[in-house]
Write an enzyme that holds these catalytic residues in place. Structure first.
Site, PDB file in Angstrom:
ATOM      1  CE  LYS A  87      23.090  16.183  48.577  1.00 31.63           C
ATOM      2  NZ  LYS A  87      22.428  14.844  48.763  1.00 31.63           N
TER       3      LYS A  87
HETATM    4  C1  E4P Z   1      20.694  14.048  45.826  1.00 32.66           C
HETATM    5  O1  E4P Z   1      21.795  14.353  46.165  1.00 32.66           O
HETATM    6  C2  E4P Z   1      19.434  13.605  46.273  1.00 32.66           C
HETATM    7  O2  E4P Z   1      19.969  12.691  47.599  1.00 32.66           O
HETATM    8  C3  E4P Z   1      18.600  12.720  45.514  1.00 32.66           C
HETATM    9  O3  E4P Z   1      19.353  12.346  44.314  1.00 32.66           O
HETATM   10  C4  E4P Z   1      17.292  13.130  45.460  1.00 32.66           C
HETATM   11  O4  E4P Z   1      16.761  11.841  44.901  1.00 32.66           O
HETATM   12  P1  E4P Z   1      14.883  11.659  45.001  1.00 32.66           P
HETATM   13  O5  E4P Z   1      14.480  12.663  44.204  1.00 32.66           O
HETATM   14  O6  E4P Z   1      14.875  10.360  44.375  1.00 32.66           O
HETATM   15  O7  E4P Z   1      14.796  11.818  46.297  1.00 32.66           O
END
Ligand code: E4P
Length: 217
Positions: A87
């Site tokens: 990622k």
């Molecule tokens: C995506 O990969 C992120 O980990 C995540 O969806 C972020 O979500 P949030 O905005 O609820 O922290």
């Protein structure tokens, strides 16, 4: 549509896996910290633990923000387990790193995407997944779902194979709306998946069926 769970909590990952509809997991440094997972060795082991619970892709985020650092960290993460997806943040060096890993055949997830232009670049770099954060856009009075529609339109225009991973999903309606628009994947909390189960008429109908069965047996 693939369902990913957005957590580093092993119990919740097991629960979603047991439901039989889980296709993968996304994590980020904040989610790891929330579970109290600190220190490089513990973090790496936690990724392996997650991979051993689920069958599908598990996104593991790099901490480095420079190209060389992202490549070296990404290589280390990818070597942990065949299910690991590297990622990478949606910054200039992140796009360069996505291209590097794409050329090597290593799966990537370009994260922190908030515009159609960013998603176009991620697809050009050959990212496996692009993660537009719909909940965080909604948080600032901007329509996150509209962005999913824009990216779907652009990707379909050119046949980009990058999968739209609707991220920052907060609730069940986000899941349903993303499915209507055609997001390839959604990642959200366990509650957003379990919420899909619920309908009062299902509960009322089941109670009535059981009551009627008891009358005759
Ligand atoms: C995506 O990969 C992120 O980990 C995540 O969806 C972020 O979500 P949030 O905005 O609820 O922290």
């Amino acid at each position: 549509m693939k369902f990913f769970i957005d957590t580093a909590n092993l119990d919740q990952i097991r629960e979603a896996q047991d439901l039989g509809v889980l296709d993968g997991v996304t994590t980020n440094p904040s989610l790891m910290a929330k579970e109290g997972i600190t220190g490089r060795d513990n973090i790496l082991q936690h990724y392996v633990d997650i991979c051993n619970i689920v069958d599908g892709d598990v996104s593991a985020e790099v901490i480095a923000t420079d190209y060389e650092g992202m490549v070296s960290e990404g290589e280390e993460l990818a070597a942990l387990h065949s299910q690991i997806v590297v990622k990478l943040p949606m910054i200039k060096d992140g796009i360069k790193a996505a291209k590097y890993f794409s050329d090597k055949g290593t799966k990537t997830n370009v994260t922190l995407v908030f515009s159609a232009g960013q998603a176009l670049l991620a697809a050009k770099a050959g990212a496996t997944y692009v993660s537009p954060f719909i909940g965080r856009l909604d948080d600032i009075s901007t329509d996150g779902l509209h962005l999913i529609g824009e990216i779907r339109h652009i990707y379909d225009n050119y046949g980009f194979e990058t999968e739209i991973l609707a991220a920052s999903v907060r609730h069940t309606m986000h899941v349903i709306d993303c499915a209507k628009i055609g997001a390839d994947v959604m990642t959200g909390p366990l509650s957003s998946i379990e919420g899909l189960l619920k309908h009062p008429l299902t509960d009322i109908g089941l109670a009535k069926f059981l009551e009627d069965y008891k009358k005759g047996n």
